[in-house]
Design a protein around this motif. Structure first.
Motif, PDB file in Angstrom:
ATOM      1  N   SER A   7      30.498  15.001  62.119  1.00  0.00           N
ATOM      2  CA  SER A   7      29.849  14.146  63.115  1.00  0.00           C
ATOM      3  C   SER A   7      28.626  14.832  63.708  1.00  0.00           C
ATOM      4  N   ILE A   8      28.739  16.120  63.981  1.00  0.00           N
ATOM      5  CA  ILE A   8      27.600  16.865  64.525  1.00  0.00           C
ATOM      6  C   ILE A   8      26.467  16.909  63.514  1.00  0.00           C
ATOM      7  N   GLU A   9      26.800  17.085  62.257  1.00  0.00           N
ATOM      8  CA  GLU A   9      25.754  17.107  61.227  1.00  0.00           C
ATOM      9  C   GLU A   9      25.094  15.733  61.099  1.00  0.00           C
ATOM     10  N   GLU A  26      27.298   9.003  68.206  1.00  0.00           N
ATOM     11  CA  GLU A  26      28.047   9.955  67.374  1.00  0.00           C
ATOM     12  C   GLU A  26      28.538  11.129  68.222  1.00  0.00           C
ATOM     13  N   LEU A  27      27.685  11.633  69.074  1.00  0.00           N
ATOM     14  CA  LEU A  27      28.030  12.810  69.882  1.00  0.00           C
ATOM     15  C   LEU A  27      29.020  12.466  70.986  1.00  0.00           C
ATOM     16  N   ARG A  28      28.910  11.261  71.543  1.00  0.00           N
ATOM     17  CA  ARG A  28      29.891  10.844  72.544  1.00  0.00           C
ATOM     18  C   ARG A  28      31.291  10.830  71.931  1.00  0.00           C
ATOM     19  N   GLY A  29      31.371  10.404  70.654  1.00  0.00           N
ATOM     20  CA  GLY A  29      32.651  10.411  69.962  1.00  0.00           C
ATOM     21  C   GLY A  29      33.204  11.810  69.798  1.00  0.00           C
ATOM     22  N   VAL A  30      32.323  12.773  69.492  1.00  0.00           N
ATOM     23  CA  VAL A  30      32.748  14.166  69.356  1.00  0.00           C
ATOM     24  C   VAL A  30      33.280  14.688  70.680  1.00  0.00           C
TER      25      VAL A  30
END
Length: 400
Positions: A7-9, A26-30
């Motif tokens: 996800s970070i990538e 995407e980052l909120r999900g992480v």
């Protein structure tokens, strides 16, 4: 963990593709899974600031620094957020904190150089760029920033040489061509500058400062415009000079000369912009407001001449003087257009409206004195504008 890394990538890729809203999701999900993921906070700060969410971006950057205070990257991210917001001092502080953890990353030296340029500290910017090049002499953006610093310092040959070297290192670097254009424009080659700024817009069509610089270069290709602009910059007529009049009345001749010089430069500016607006190859560079102002100023000149001629023909001194006052309106109209501060622009527009009212009142009353005062006030707008620029500074950071 693998899913988090993936996800970070993906978020990194989305940021490179200039899709910050998708990267944020995407980052909120992480962070919903791993709230202490420092890299996710770093990338989230970038995603937020590129969406104009300044307060949230600073919170994300501060959280990343809190989680790993001894690592260079969160401090670097914090500095980039501040730089994007036009806050030079905090950006410099963050860059120095990052360098305190590691001096081996050229990106941090680039951040420091850009922050010093934003603050107008040209020598410090050059020193930061050189320090980064000591780590890796093949970084084109650092060479470009060194060229821009030399340009601001008035050092022509080093500026040109650094810009040429940057283009040699990366012919597809928009920053390198921007540096070359700035150097050419500053040191008397507007044709080469225009070519460089066109290349910047080809490589990065969304980079608006290049459009403004291209317009400046095209204007400077007019020899008369170039000469008058140079003289106007040399004789700025700072607003404090007004206080010399009570103690040194002969200075009024100097004031009149400076005011007339500025007026002539604004007339030349209006004619040049109108000509470029009407030309097929350059008309798209000019916004509607800029073209309309140029057209209005070009209309004020013959209108003023016509009223002046009418006053002479009728033997009516107030009418003739009002004609001169109409021509003098070119200065306040252009000053109101070219001031960057919104509040300063409002002040100058109100001032221009008052001048128009004063001219009309002088015509109705048949007052030569009132019309003459309107002439002086119109030409003297350069000092009103100088004061407005000082007191209503535009705090938004200029892009390098």
């Amino acid at each position: 963990m693998v899913k988090v890394d993936e996800s970070i990538e993906r978020a990194r890729t989305l940021l490179r593709l200039r899709r910050p809203a998708d990267a944020e999701r995407e980052l909120r999900g992480v962070l919903a899974v791993e709230p202490q993921q420092d890299m996710a906070h770093c990338l989230l700060a970038f995603a937020l600031v590129h969406q104009g969410k300044a307060a949230e971006a600073m919170v994300a950057a501060r959280e990343a620094v809190r989680l790993v205070p001894d690592h260079w990257y969160p401090h670097y991210v914090s500095g980039q957020v501040f730089l994007h917001l036009g806050l030079a001092d905090p950006a410099i502080t963050a860059a120095n904190e990052s360098l305190a953890q590691s001096t081996e990353h050229t990106s941090t030296w680039e951040l420091l150089a850009r922050a010093h340029l934003l603050k107008g500290q040209w020598r410090e910017a050059a020193d930061a760029a050189r320090s980064g090049l000591a780590v890796d002499p093949q970084v084109p953006d650092l060479v470009s920033l060194l060229s821009i610093a030399h340009t601001k310092l008035g050092e022509a040959e080093p500026a040109r040489a650094a810009a040429a070297h940057a283009i040699q290192l990366d012919p597809e670097s928009a920053t390198a061509h921007l540096a070359a254009g700035r150097a050419a424009l500053a040191f008397g080659d507007p044709k080469a500058a225009a070519d460089s700024f066109r290349e910047v817009l080809r490589l990065d069509p969304g980079y608006s400062p290049a459009r403004d610089l291209l317009v400046s270069a095209l204007k400077q290709r007019n020899p008369l415009q170039r000469m008058l602009s140079k003289l106007r910059r040399r004789y700025l007529g700072g607003w404090r000079l007004v206080f010399l009049l009570p103690v040194a009345p002969p200075f009024i001749a100097v004031f009149i000369l400076i005011a007339l010089l500025h007026w002539a430069a604004w007339v030349s500016e209006s004619v040049t912009v109108l000509r470029l607006t009407l030309a097929k190859a350059t008309r798209l560079l000019f916004e509607g407001a800029e073209a309309r102002v140029a057209m209005a100023c070009c209309a004020l000149l013959p209108a003023g001449i016509a009223v002046l001629a009418l006053g002479i023909a009728l033997g009516q001194e107030p009418v003739g003087t009002a004609g001169v006052a109409i021509m003098a309106l070119i200065t306040p109209v252009q000053e109101a257009t070219h001031i960057s501060s919104p509040r300063g622009r409002v002040v100058l527009r109100v001032w221009t409206g008052l001048l128009v009212a004063a001219i009309v009142a002088a015509l109705i009353a048949g007052s030569t004195g009132g019309a003459l005062l309107s002439v002086y006030a119109g030409l003297g707008t350069i000092w009103i504008a100088a004061g407005a620029r000082r007191f209503f500074r535009d705090h938004h950071g200029a892009q390098v």
